[in-house]
Write an enzyme that holds these catalytic residues in place. Structure first.
Site, short mmCIF file in Angstrom:
data_model
loop_
_atom_site.label_atom_id
_atom_site.label_comp_id
_atom_site.label_asym_id
_atom_site.label_seq_id
_atom_site.Cartn_x
_atom_site.Cartn_y
_atom_site.Cartn_z
N ASP A 95 112.68 -41.56 61.96
CA ASP A 95 111.40 -41.01 62.41
C ASP A 95 110.54 -42.13 62.92
O ASP A 95 110.51 -43.21 62.34
CB ASP A 95 110.70 -40.32 61.22
CG ASP A 95 111.04 -38.86 61.18
OD1 ASP A 95 111.20 -38.26 62.27
OD2 ASP A 95 111.13 -38.30 60.07
N MET A 148 90.38 -30.90 69.75
CA MET A 148 89.47 -32.02 69.98
C MET A 148 88.50 -32.10 68.81
O MET A 148 88.40 -31.17 68.01
CB MET A 148 88.70 -31.90 71.29
CG MET A 148 88.60 -30.51 71.86
SD MET A 148 87.63 -30.50 73.33
CE MET A 148 86.64 -29.09 72.97
N SER A 149 87.80 -33.21 68.74
CA SER A 149 86.76 -33.34 67.73
C SER A 149 85.57 -34.02 68.39
O SER A 149 85.63 -34.41 69.55
CB SER A 149 87.27 -34.17 66.54
OG SER A 149 87.58 -35.47 66.99
N ASP A 171 111.56 -35.75 55.06
CA ASP A 171 110.78 -35.37 53.88
C ASP A 171 110.32 -33.92 53.92
O ASP A 171 110.24 -33.27 52.91
CB ASP A 171 109.61 -36.32 53.67
CG ASP A 171 108.75 -36.48 54.92
OD1 ASP A 171 109.01 -35.77 55.91
OD2 ASP A 171 107.83 -37.31 54.89
N ASP A 220 112.75 -30.50 57.81
CA ASP A 220 113.84 -31.46 57.98
C ASP A 220 115.11 -30.99 57.29
O ASP A 220 116.19 -31.52 57.52
CB ASP A 220 113.47 -32.82 57.37
CG ASP A 220 112.48 -33.59 58.24
OD1 ASP A 220 112.52 -33.37 59.46
OD2 ASP A 220 111.69 -34.35 57.69
#
Lengths: 692, 583
Positions: A316, A392-393, A528, A532
């Protein structure tokens, strides 16, 4: 990370003592029969002991009684030394198991009647809990069983399992929901659904693994045992047929005595691969032991061995290849906007953004443009958090300013809705950021685009060299990322990876693994999350993070207690080391036989054919001393090689041909030469001590 | 070692190596079914054979079916040869009216020719009719060789194919090996041999008057001699090409009608190694990596060449016992010098030594000199080459597949040493392959050592030993080394035409052949089902000098460790006594 409680020095007195007792206990034929090579030694020891008794009692032994006794004793020592190596390896495992067992106290558990915090509970013993039961764990309590958090957030001390002293957060939902029995809740509370029955928990698994109780022979170990059995059979045949050959020779020459049974047994034990046969169990157990020291629990020895064969590592991106967080590295203003204005707006928009990306924008603006952090309350700002819908922020300031930051298309939509337009000149800047592997974060004030923040993935230091090593071992690395192909390609190139899978989904991951396996490759991956799990189940070596979900752990065949994705590389090395130790000691063991022939054959037949003296190239003192020296060397070499068996052959990543050359020089050529020197030395000592 | 020794041996090796590639390419094309002249012109014949024998050539067999076909065909062949020998008195082509062969000898001979061993406890000219020689022995010379080649081709398919359950059709492999490879080569070689004076006739023996009458043991004057003749050239060509080795006449290729001239000798000894050497290249081509074939050929040569020169050296060196008797053993323009006891003057030292090494490296077993009369160490060389398992060239097909068993062991140990599950040509070597390869390695030593051990203590077996001491021991050891590895050459000095040896040696030949062939087919079947792992830096390359040396070491160490004690009590001590005793 502290691993102190897991590693023991090689010859810890607390292990050696019990190991000596154990090695005598292991003389039990029922134990020896499992190892055909050593079983033959046991039969030989019993036989020579019988011959010695006969020599004492009847005064007509086939050879002098002291000689038979000496051979017999050293054969017993050979067995005991081999048992000792196994007992040492097991002892180290047991010491670890004991420390683990301390964690598995019979804790009281608060069994809830309903899966809800606050519902009534009764206190029961942890051993009575079954899969599916719901328990409440409060601050100071031990978690009674492995399970999954279904409610609550708490900090948990997992040092008993991981050796890591810093507490970790466990909470319901997401990828941090699994808890392990034997760990302790430090603050707050958790409602846990028990996920395994007593005797099946991780801790049980781990104890069984380190104790070697559940150790099954791995495929390569089985194949090696076949080879060793064949060598044993051949040498059995060689020695058994020597008796008629010798009788014929004596009859035909008319003098000398046929070779004695004692000498034949001595020759047999010297020839059969006792060195590797005796050390084989220890090597296997020690391999497991090294895994545990790396804080990895493997569900089987087979998985450990498969790790050595891996051709492809799927890694990953986040956390493994990159530092995990993107960081702002530059502000690129739109036409007509000053850099400072952009930096200022970006910083204000990020003040309440606690994500690492947000923090890095604030820091960059301060370091590069001297814009100090302002108090968000003074600005009367209202923080607009990131949502999956808006993507968005930003902030709405008291003065009516509305600042937003977000992905390119999100901002584009946002300003279009407000009647603005996206400036064309920024497009090329955005493209070049994407191409270089960065992420463009667009900052807008109302309907005006101010510019772009260049967010960059920071590749971990030293990782590129590590991948280069892997490549020289023939292992390809593939980066898995959710990024777009452009970004993925840039980062993969920067980290020196062979390939990448961009915009990865659980389905594409699974497909990639299947394709590689169909091409004959062995695939290893870490994971994890629950999503997965299918890919983990498909991969040949699947390492689940201990912090991961129960589903991920069940799908994998190893669990990394440190939850460190880079661990995969260590796992591969341990797997290879295990095989290499076996192979090298096999070569050594067989190569040793050449010198033993030169010691024993002339000694055994010189009575009939004095001309055979010419083969005594080591110039050993007498026939008796020659045979005894070979037997003694054969026994004590096991003791000398115990550290190697337990530590494993040193592994350096290099191409196969060079690795073979180096190991052949050390264990092949060394294996031919060493016993010539060793046997001669022992012979000299025997002469000096007037033992022969 | 003389200049003559070096020149002759180098010419021999060079000629052999030059032929490896062209013949290798030809055989690969035959087995892959690609057009290459003969198989275009003769394909109607091939189809006709299938139609007559009701064989569906399109069907590919599993390894078990393949092995069943091999066994069925070989057992039937064995029975036919046995029946021909027992009934020859009543059959045609028996101008000398030779009676039926006794049952134990007939059994021994039948097994011997079916298993490509050609151990001969009989003298051909006095024991067998022309019909038995031609229909029994010559036919077996072809098909026993073709069986070995077929099994090898099936094994190669195991390496090449991916996840397939079948390994080819035995009948097709058998017919193609015979029709396109063995027959044409045998025809060419027979014609060359006939041109050199090898006999080929159906006429009975010829009675001739001696130019110089002589006296027999009882002092009577002998003025006539019977010269045995027969259809020899056709049998001799295939006996060499197919690593059979069974002579038409008792003294085999030392006989002037079997091997009259230095040129016929050169052609015959070349034919001994020709196909086995060329199969290395065929293998390389078929697995699409010719380096792999060269690597195995190199491993064979690394063992063969020192053995060859060792043999020449000890033979060329004078024999101390003869020197004691005042025999001139110096090299002159008129004599080759060295230990000429038991050798033909027209071949001399070097051609006798080349032949002895080649015939035992390959599992041929024909002889042009008496190995019993070799010096102890040079006599040990042929014995040891057989004991190595007949993998240095070995029998056609069988030598190479025996070598693959050693490759599997070498790959396994070296694979462990580099920390990877071993693989060869992309196929993973696992416990099943190890089990089968182990059988292949284990069976011949069991047969050789156990057979020898029984024979040196059993009174009726011991009575057959002519020479006392270590040399007598060597004679027995040689007999079992030869039959337990399907070679067929004899050290002589041991009278083996009796019930014990006929049965014991017959059983040794039977198990040596089929207990090796069946596990190899099992390996072929298992490999064929596997995936092919693509190679990488982590894969151990199996064509490098390092791996070749490692393979050689494995073969030598297994061979040396298994037979060192026995050899020490035979040729080694004989050598030490001979050199030490006369000093």
């Amino acid at each position: 990370m502290s691993k102190s409680h897991k590693s023991k020095s090689l010859f810890d007195p607390s292990i050696i003592g019990p190991a000596i007792i154990d090695s005598l206990r292991k003389l039990d034929p029922r134990h020896q029969i499992k190892n055909p090579v050593m079983f033959v030694v046991l039969i030989g020891s019993i036989l020579t002991t019988g011959l010695w008794l006969q020599a004492i009692l009847s005064h007509h032994g086939e050879a002098p009684a002291w000689f038979i006794l000496a051979i017999s004793l050293w054969l017993w020592f050979t067995l005991i030394f081999a048992n000792f190596s196994e007992a040492m390896a097991e002892g180290r495992g047991k010491a670890q198991a004991a420390s683990l067992r301390r964690a598995r106290k019979d804790t009281p558990a608060k069994k809830l009647s309903k899966p809800k915090y606050g519902s009534p509970y009764q206190t029961v013993s942890a051993t009575t809990l079954r899969k599916g039961d719901i328990v409440l764990v409060e601050a100071g309590d031990f978690i009674p069983m492995d399970g999954e958090v279904i409610d609550g957030v708490a900090s948990v001390d997992e040092s008993a399992i991981t050796g890591e002293s810093a507490p970790v957060i466990r909470e319901s939902g997401g990828d941090r929901s699994a808890v392990t029995g034997g760990t302790r809740v430090l603050s707050d509370w958790l409602v846990v659904r028990v996920s395994s029955n007593p005797g099946e928990t991780f801790l049980d698994h781990m104890i069984a693994m380190v104790e070697g109780a559940k150790r099954q022979k791995t495929p390569n170990e089985i194949a090696l045992n076949i080879l060793l059995a064949v060598f044993t059979l051949i040498f059995l045949l060689v020695t058994v047929t020597l008796l008629p050959f010798s009788i014929y020779s004596v009859n035909s020459e008319g003098f000398g005595q046929p070779v004695t049974i004692t000498v034949l047994v001595a020759l047999l034990v010297c020839l059969i691969p006792t060195t590797i046969g005796g050390l084989l169990p220890a090597i296997g157990i020690a391999g497991m032991d090294r895994m545990i020291q790396a804080n990895v629990i493997a569900t089987s020895g087979r998985a450990v061995e498969a790790a050595g064969d891996v051709d492809v590592l799927l890694l990953d991106k986040t956390g493994t290849i990159t530092l995990g967080n993107r960081q702002a590295t530059a502000f690129i203003p739109a036409y007509g906007i000053s850099v400072e204005a952009l930096a200022d707006a970006a910083q204000i928009a990020s003040l309440s953004d606690e994500t690492p990306e947000g923090r890095s924008i604030v820091v960059l603006a301060k370091e590069k443009y001297g814009i100090r952090e302002r108090n968000i309350h003074e600005l009367q700002a209202k923080f607009i958090p990131f949502t999956a819908q808006t993507r968005m922020s930003g902030v709405d300031l008291g003065d009516g300013k509305q600042i937003r930051k977000g992905a390119v298309d999100a901002i584009e939509n946002y300003i279009k809705n407000l009647g603005g337009s996206f400036p064309d000149d920024l497009k090329s800047a955005i493209d070049s950021i994407s191409r270089s592997g960065g992420t463009p974060l667009v900052v807008a004030e109302h309907k005006n685009v101010l510019g772009v923040v260049h967010l960059k993935d920071i590749v971990k230091g030293g990782i590129k060299e590590r991948f280069a090593q892997l490549r020289s071992m023939g292992i390809k690395t593939v980066m898995i990322t959710g990024d777009n192909p452009l970004t993925a390609a840039a980062i993969a190139a920067e980290a020196g990876m062979d390939n990448f899978l961009a915009q990865a989904t659980p389905e594409t991951k699974l497909k990639l693994i299947r394709e590689m396996q169909a091409g004959g490759r062995l695939v290893a991956m870490t994971g994890d999350g629950t999503n997965d799990a299918p890919a983990l189940a498909q991969a040949d070596v699947a390492v689940a993070m201990n912090t991961g979900t129960q589903a991920a752990k069940e799908a994998g065949n190893m669990v990394d207690l440190d939850s460190n994705p880079t661990k995969l590389i260590e796992i591969v090395e341990i797997g290879k080391q295990l095989l290499m130790t076996r192979g090298s000691l096999t070569t050594f063991s067989i190569a040793n036989d050449i010198s033993k022939y030169f010691a024993i054959i002339p000694a055994a037949f010189v009575g009939t054919y004095p001309a055979l003296k010419a083969l005594n190239i080591m110039r050993l003192a007498t026939p008796d001393s020659a045979i005894l020296s070979a037997v003694i060397f054969n026994a004590i070499i096991i003791i000398f090689l115990i550290p190697l068996a337990l530590r494993g052959v040193a592994y350096k990543p290099m191409p196969a041909n060079r690795l073979l050359r180096d190991n052949l020089l050390i264990y092949g050529v060394g294996g031919i030469i060493a016993p010539f020197i060793g046997i001669k030395l022992i012979d000299m000592i025997l002469v000096v001590l007037h033992l022969v | 070692m003389t200049l003559n020794n070096i020149i002759q041996s180098v010419i021999f090796l060079a000629a052999l190596l030059l032929l490896v590639k062209p013949l290798g390419i030809y055989m690969a094309r035959i087995y892959e079914g690609k057009p290459v002249g003969l198989n275009v012109w003769l394909s109607p014949v091939e189809k006709l054979i299938y139609r007559f024998s009701a064989v569906n050539s399109q069907i590919s067999m599993t390894w078990k079916t393949y092995a069943f076909a091999v066994m069925l065909f070989n057992i039937i062949g064995l029975i036919v040869v046995y029946a021909l020998q027992r009934l020859q008195a009543h059959l045609v082509l028996n101008p000398m009216s030779i009676p039926a062969v006794p049952p134990d000898l007939a059994f021994n001979t039948a097994v011997s020719f079916a298993t490509n061993t050609n151990w001969q406890s009989y003298g051909g000219e006095t024991t067998l009719s022309y019909l038995t020689q031609m229909l029994g022995l010559t036919v077996q010379n072809f098909v026993s060789a073709a069986t070995g080649m077929a099994i090898l081709v099936a094994l190669i398919r195991g390496f090449v194919q991916k996840q397939i359950d079948t390994i080819g059709n035995f009948w097709v492999d058998l017919v193609r090996s015979t029709l396109y490879i063995l027959m044409p080569l045998a025809i060419i070689l027979s014609l060359v041999l006939v041109s050199q004076g090898v006999v080929q006739t159906f006429k009975p023996s010829v009675k001739v008057s001696l130019l110089q009458p002589t006296k027999d043991a009882e002092g009577k004057i002998v003025s006539e001699q019977i010269l045995a003749v027969g259809p020899a050239a056709s049998q001799i060509a295939i006996k060499q090409l197919g690593t059979n080795g069974g002579g038409f006449f008792n003294v085999n290729s030392a006989h002037p009608f079997e091997n009259p001239t230095p040129l016929s000798n050169f052609m015959e000894v070349l034919a001994i190694l020709l196909i086995s050497a060329a199969l290395c290249y065929t293998f390389g081509l078929m697995v699409s990596d010719t380096r792999q074939g060269w690597a195995i050929l190199a491993a064979m040569l690394i063992i063969f060449i020192p053995c060859l020169y060792c043999c020449i050296y000890f033979e060329q060196k004078s024999n101390p016992l003869l020197a004691h008797l005042g025999v001139d053993q110096n090299v002159t323009a008129f004599q080759s010098g060295g230990n000429m006891e038991g050798k033909e003057v027209r071949f001399g030292i070097v051609n006798s030594a080349i032949w002895a090494t080649a015939t035992t490296a390959a599992s041929n077993g024909s002889v042009n000199s008496m190995h019993d009369s070799f010096m102890p160490l040079s006599g040990m060389i042929p014995m040891w080459l057989m004991q190595l398992g007949e993998v240095i060239f070995g029998g056609v097909g069988s030598g190479f597949y025996g070598m693959i068993a050693f490759v599997i062991i070498a790959v396994f140990i070296s694979g462990l040493m580099i920390g990877r599950t071993p693989e060869y040509l992309g196929k993973k070597i696992e416990s099943y392959e190890m089990k089968m390869a182990s059988l292949v390695i284990l069976i011949p030593p069991i047969l050789v050592l156990a057979g020898t051990a029984v024979s040196v203590v059993l009174p009726q077996a011991k009575a057959a030993i002519f020479n006392p001491g270590p040399h007598g021991f060597s004679e027995v050891l040689y007999a079992f080394s030869s039959t337990g590895n399907n070679n067929g050459s004899a050290f002589a000095g041991l009278s083996t035409n009796n019930l014990f040896y006929n049965i014991a040696l017959g059983l040794a030949m039977f198990f040596a052949r089929y207990w090796l062939a069946i596990p190899m087919l099992a390996i072929a079947g298992s490999l064929s089902k596997k995936k092919i792992v693509p190679s990488s830096h982590g894969t151990l390359p199996t064509h490098t000098p390092l791996f070749i040396l490692f393979l050689v070491m494995i073969i030598l160490i297994v061979g040396a460790l298994t037979f060192f004690p026995a050899l020490a009590l035979g040729p080694i001590v004989e050598h030490l006594m001979m050199t030490g005793g006369l000093r």
